[in-house]
Write an enzyme that holds these catalytic residues in place. Structure first.
Site, PDB file in Angstrom:
ATOM      1  N   GLY B 221       6.003   9.226  -2.439  1.00  0.00           N
ATOM      2  CA  GLY B 221       7.331   8.839  -2.886  1.00  0.00           C
ATOM      3  C   GLY B 221       7.264   7.737  -3.921  1.00  0.00           C
ATOM      4  N   SER B 222       8.230   6.847  -3.860  1.00  0.00           N
ATOM      5  CA  SER B 222       8.364   5.839  -4.914  1.00  0.00           C
ATOM      6  C   SER B 222       7.239   4.826  -4.942  1.00  0.00           C
ATOM      7  CB  SER B 222       9.690   5.105  -4.753  1.00  0.00           C
ATOM      8  OG  SER B 222      10.743   6.035  -4.848  1.00  0.00           O
ATOM      9  N   THR B 223       6.446   4.720  -3.847  1.00  0.00           N
ATOM     10  CA  THR B 223       5.324   3.778  -3.913  1.00  0.00           C
ATOM     11  C   THR B 223       4.378   4.189  -5.030  1.00  0.00           C
ATOM     12  OG1 THR B 223       4.071   5.026  -2.268  1.00  0.00           O
ATOM     13  CG2 THR B 223       5.417   3.211  -1.444  1.00  0.00           C
TER      14      THR B 223
END
Lengths: 454, 491
Positions: B221-223
């Site tokens: 995801g956004s990590t």
């Protein structure tokens, strides 16, 4: 050296206790002291009755015997509380300690009463006869007194304990052969006809020998005790060779042996079984009477590796008969290759010292008997250790001084006593006949005035 | 008669030599074959089980796995001090079901048969000591491990926490929940063992024996945006580079919309700086940035961070975290926000955070600090191993600043006072119908930002306790902060 052996044995015992029971009890001290006392007595007996005897032999025996006791005790601990063939396992070590004590008494008696080994030569034929009878006895006696155990009919049972007369017969027959060969030695080499480059002695000289040998071997085969017959055969061969100094006898003997082996293999089921177990113990692993025992022995040895599992830390109880025939594989498992080799070297030192005494002793009978006894010991080790390590087919036989078994222990202590006696004779100062007072030469005699008689 | 006697003597010596030669063959050359023969299992196992197995201890010496003397034939029973919390670290040691984790990988050392213990075994034989296994000192910090485990379990989360020392790569904590109790598998009661095993490996169960930290991969995801940002910075862009602020974009060659969270504009303008885009975790900006950078540069950067490494062991085998292959432009866009072609283990995400924290130098993660012989001497000690310079120190500094901003922008509980945390959250969609499945919540962070001593990655599967409304900030961040707090408080 005896002290050293005692210390080693006690240390081994402590290890076993520590490993198996996780605690040390005062019992160990008593065992250690009892052991030391026994051998101190034996030592004193040697000092008294055979003061010049080889000093290395007894410590070697003490070490082997002690190590055997420790191993038997160790296997006792492992089998404690187990049930074999419907009977609760009974500890073997206390019995063996008792046998050791009895054996040492016998040892002292032999040392005391056989003050010169040459006297034995006089009883050569008697010994031969008794030996033969002892050998035959379990074979022909009814089975309530001579039961067949593990396929071999070599025991005599008297109530609680049983003996293997064959063990004693071995020594008796050796005495006979030695005495016989010495008395007929010249005939063997001189008289007789030549046959294929070999001086054959006259039949009537050879007769008793061949007869004894044939009867002995066939009895062994009939009693299905392959190990002992192999041992017996080897001893006769060596005695013959040493007495005649003819290598041809060895050749003849080996040919005879090979023939006999093939015949035995063809005829006897249990021989075939032994051979196939030897060739590939894993292939016959699950068969009844198959390679399970040898395979387990090999596994034990392999698992022990170079340095072994440590005393009391292996699983030698997985090998059937670990306290008798397979005791060396138990040692190999727990003390490793290093321990097993050390043990073999002790045997070698022991038998070599015996042989040296035989070489050094001045009479032929002593040489022959000493050589025979030393060789017998070494050969027996070869047969049993070779068997458990799959060098040769397994033939049931005990490891001298190590294995559990009273007869074997008694007989081997007699053997040691005789060896010590011979070595005492070999190393002792020559009994020089007192020099006769010499008469000065007539010319040197001074003249005396002879008075004229009055 | 002496000549033949001498010859007999030689024959006797030959016999003894033959025996010794054969003993060499059996006990030295063929020993291993015999030892490992199937028929011999009983002996080997009994031997092994009855040996005093080495301890496993934490970095501060706290015993994690020990042995207790028993009076049965196995003689020792494995005991785990805090079984479930440490299970992903220790693994298990079962008489029936074999072993797992460190117990399995370092078995030779623990049971004392490793070659490095050879000299000691030799002296054991001579002195007659019971051979003992070597002990392992792990890098695990009990405070970190316990806090992470408690944080996850009290909330009933399924997932994993991994904490590293960014400067060395030492794993400070490795938690996987739900966990299992290795004590039950180590039981000497066969029925108990079997019951536990059935329970733990039940089909359709929650897989407690799976070590999610290294065996499970998830979309980051956004990590993942920190990796995209790193690639952009290394490519010459700055944190002020302007990116689209559009609330939603259409993926190339498709009709699929890719929206920002809640379809909001990224900040107030029509464009947003990369710094702002990361702080606000704008999807459209990073999707386009990924499209601009292209697969090659992204793959290169990903690999420098340790992605696509199939051979990593810590010593547990770590499942490969993967980036690519990227089938089309749309996938490339999606890969910019850590979806579709990106999958990673929690450990790998902790490594990424740790690399940034360590000035761009990626350290190889490891779990075993020291091998300690039974006599307490150190046999071997793991030295920190620099794996790669993943990014330049400048890039690392910039990313740290951007992540500090991101942390300020992140909601959720458990904020720490007096410590600057640099972090990035992630809310990763997964499954066939992402809208219907609660997303995985991620949080990667390191602290203190000025001189980082700990880097963490937290994943909570399937939204934790927040269901469809879960975000990394709400669900995973509190766990990560608590772990950082516990670690820094204890120093």
């Amino acid at each position: 050296m005896l002290g050293f052996a005692s210390a080693l044995v006690t240390a081994a015992l402590i290890l076993v206790e520590a490993n198996q029971e996780q605690e040390l009890t005062m019992q160990i001290v008593y065992y250690g002291l009892a052991y030391m006392a026994l051998f101190a007595v034996a030592h004193l007996a040697v000092r008294k009755w055979a003061p010049y005897a080889d000093p290395v032999i007894l410590p070697c025996v003490a070490l082997l015997n002690g190590l055997g006791l420790v191993m038997i005790h160790r296997i006792d601990l492992a089998n404690e509380g187990e049930v074999f063939a419907g009977e609760l396992y009974s500890a073997k070590a206390p019995k063996q300690v008792l046998w050791t004590a009895v054996a040492l008494i016998l040892f002292c008696l032999v040392l005391k009463f056989v003050s010169d080994h040459r006297t034995l030569a006089k009883y050569g034929y008697t010994a031969g006869l008794v030996g033969l009878v002892a050998l035959i006895l379990p074979g022909i006696l009814p089975s309530f007194i001579a039961p067949e155990i593990n396929g071999a009919k070599i025991w005599l049972t008297f109530g609680a304990f049983s003996i293997q007369p064959g063990e004693f017969a071995k020594i008796l027959l050796m005495v006979f052969f030695a005495a016989f060969l010495v008395s007929k030695r010249d005939l063997f080499t001189a008289a007789g006809r030549q046959f294929l480059g070999l001086d054959l002695p006259r039949a009537r000289d050879l007769g008793p020998l061949v007869a004894a040998w044939a009867v002995g071997v066939s009895i062994m085969v009939l009693q299905k005790d392959l190990g002992s017959s192999l041992l017996f055969f080897g001893i006769v061969l060596v005695l013959l060779y040493v007495a005649t100094e003819r290598a041809a006898w060895v050749v003849v003997g080996l040919v005879l042996f090979s023939g006999g082996a093939v015949v035995a293999w063809k005829l006897f089921n249990h021989v075939q079984q032994r051979v196939s177990n030897w060739l590939d113990p894993l292939a016959t692993y699950d068969l009844p009477g198959g390679g399970f025992q040898i395979a387990q022995s090999l596994f034990g040895l392999g698992t022990g590796g170079i340095f072994g599992a440590g005393l009391g830390a292996g699983r030698p109880d997985l090998i059937p008969e670990a306290n008798t025939d397979f005791i060396t594989s138990a040692i190999g498992e727990e003390l490793g290759f290093v321990g097993l080799s050390a043990m073999l070297l002790v045997y070698m030192v022991f038998s070599m010292r015996g042989l040296r005494s035989a070489i050094a002793v001045r009479d032929s009978f002593g040489k022959l008997l000493g050589g025979g006894l030393s060789f017998a010991l070494c050969f027996q080790v070869f047969i049993v250790v070779g068997g458990v390590t799959k060098l040769i087919p397994m033939t049931g036989i005990t490891a001298p001084f190590l294995s559990y078994g009273g007869s074997s222990l008694l007989a081997n202590y007699v053997l040691v006593a005789l060896l010590l006696r011979i070595s005492d004779a070999a190393r002792g100062p020559k009994v020089v006949p007192k020099p006769k007072p010499q008469q000065p030469a007539i010319a040197d005699q001074y003249t005396v005035m002879v008075e004229r008689p009055k | 008669m002496n000549t033949p006697l001498r010859r007999v003597g030689i024959a006797m010596m030959v016999m003894i030599l033959l025996l010794m030669g054969n003993a060499t063959y059996v006990q030295v050359i063929k020993a291993d074959d015999y030892r490992k023969d199937d028929h011999n299992r009983q002996r080997v196992l009994l031997n092994e089980y009855s040996r005093e197995r080495g301890q496993i201890i934490a970095s501060d010496g706290t015993p994690i796995a020990n042995v207790k003397a028993t009076d049965d034939s196995y003689r020792y029973q494995r005991v785990y001090a805090n079984g479930p919390a440490y299970a992903p670290v220790t693994g298990y040691y079962s008489l029936t079901y074999g072993s797992g984790g460190v117990e399995r990988i370092e078995d030779d050392l623990l049971n004392g048969s490793d070659d490095r213990l050879f000299a000691r075994r030799l002296s054991d034989v001579i002195t007659g000591r019971d051979p003992k296994g070597a002990s392992l000192q792990l890098t695990v910090d009990p405070k970190v491990q316990q806090t992470a485990y408690d944080e996850m379990t009290t909330r009933g989360f399924t997932g994993s926490v991994v904490a590293l020392n960014p400067q060395t790569g030492a794993i400070l904590g490795m938690v996987s929940t739900p966990s299992y109790d290795p004590n039950r598998l180590a039981s000497h009661d066969g029925d108990e063992q079997e019951k536990a095993w059935q329970e733990y490996t039940a089909e359709g169960g929650d897989q407690p024996t799976l070590n999610r930290a290294v065996q499970a991969t998830y979309p980051p995801g956004s990590t993942w945006k920190v990796v995209v940002a790193a690639a952009a910075l290394e490519d010459g862009k700055t944190k002020d580079t302007q990116l689209t602020a559009a609330p939603t974009i259409t993926l190339p060659n498709t009709n699929t919309q890719l929206p920002n969270f809640n379809e909001t504009n990224c900040g107030s303008g029509s464009t947003a700086s990369m710094e702002e885009a990361l702080a606000r975790s704008c999807n459209t900006a990073f999707a386009e940035l990924a499209g601009e950078l292209g697969e090659q540069k992204l793959t290169k950067q990903a690999n420098k961070f340790g992605m696509n490494d199939k051979e990593l062991t810590v010593p547990q085998t770590v499942a490969a975290s993967t980036y690519g292959p990227v089938p089309d432009k749309a996938a490339l866009f999606q890969s910019g926000i850590g979806q579709r072609v990106v999958d990673m283990t929690p450990l790998e995400n902790a490594v990424i955070a740790g690399t940034i924290a360590n000035g761009g130098v990626r350290m190889k993660p490891y779990l075993v600090q020291k091998l300690i012989a039974p006599d307490l001497s150190v046999i071997d000690e793991t030295k920190p191993d620099e794996a790669e310079d993943a990014i330049s120190p400048q890039t690392a500094n910039t990313l740290r600043d951007m992540m500090l901003k991101s942390e300020t922008n992140t909601g959720g509980e458990g904020r720490l006072t007096g410590v600057n945390i640099a972090s990035k959250t992630g809310t990763a969609e997964h499954g066939v119908d992402p809208a219907a499945v609660p997303p995985h919540a991620w949080y990667i962070a390191f602290a203190p930002a000025e001189k980082p001593t700990i880097a963490v990655a937290v994943i909570v599967e399937n939204g934790g306790d927040r269901g469809l409304g879960a975000t990394g900030g709400k669900v995973a961040a509190p766990v990560g902060r608590a772990v950082i707090g516990a670690y820094l408080a204890g120093r």
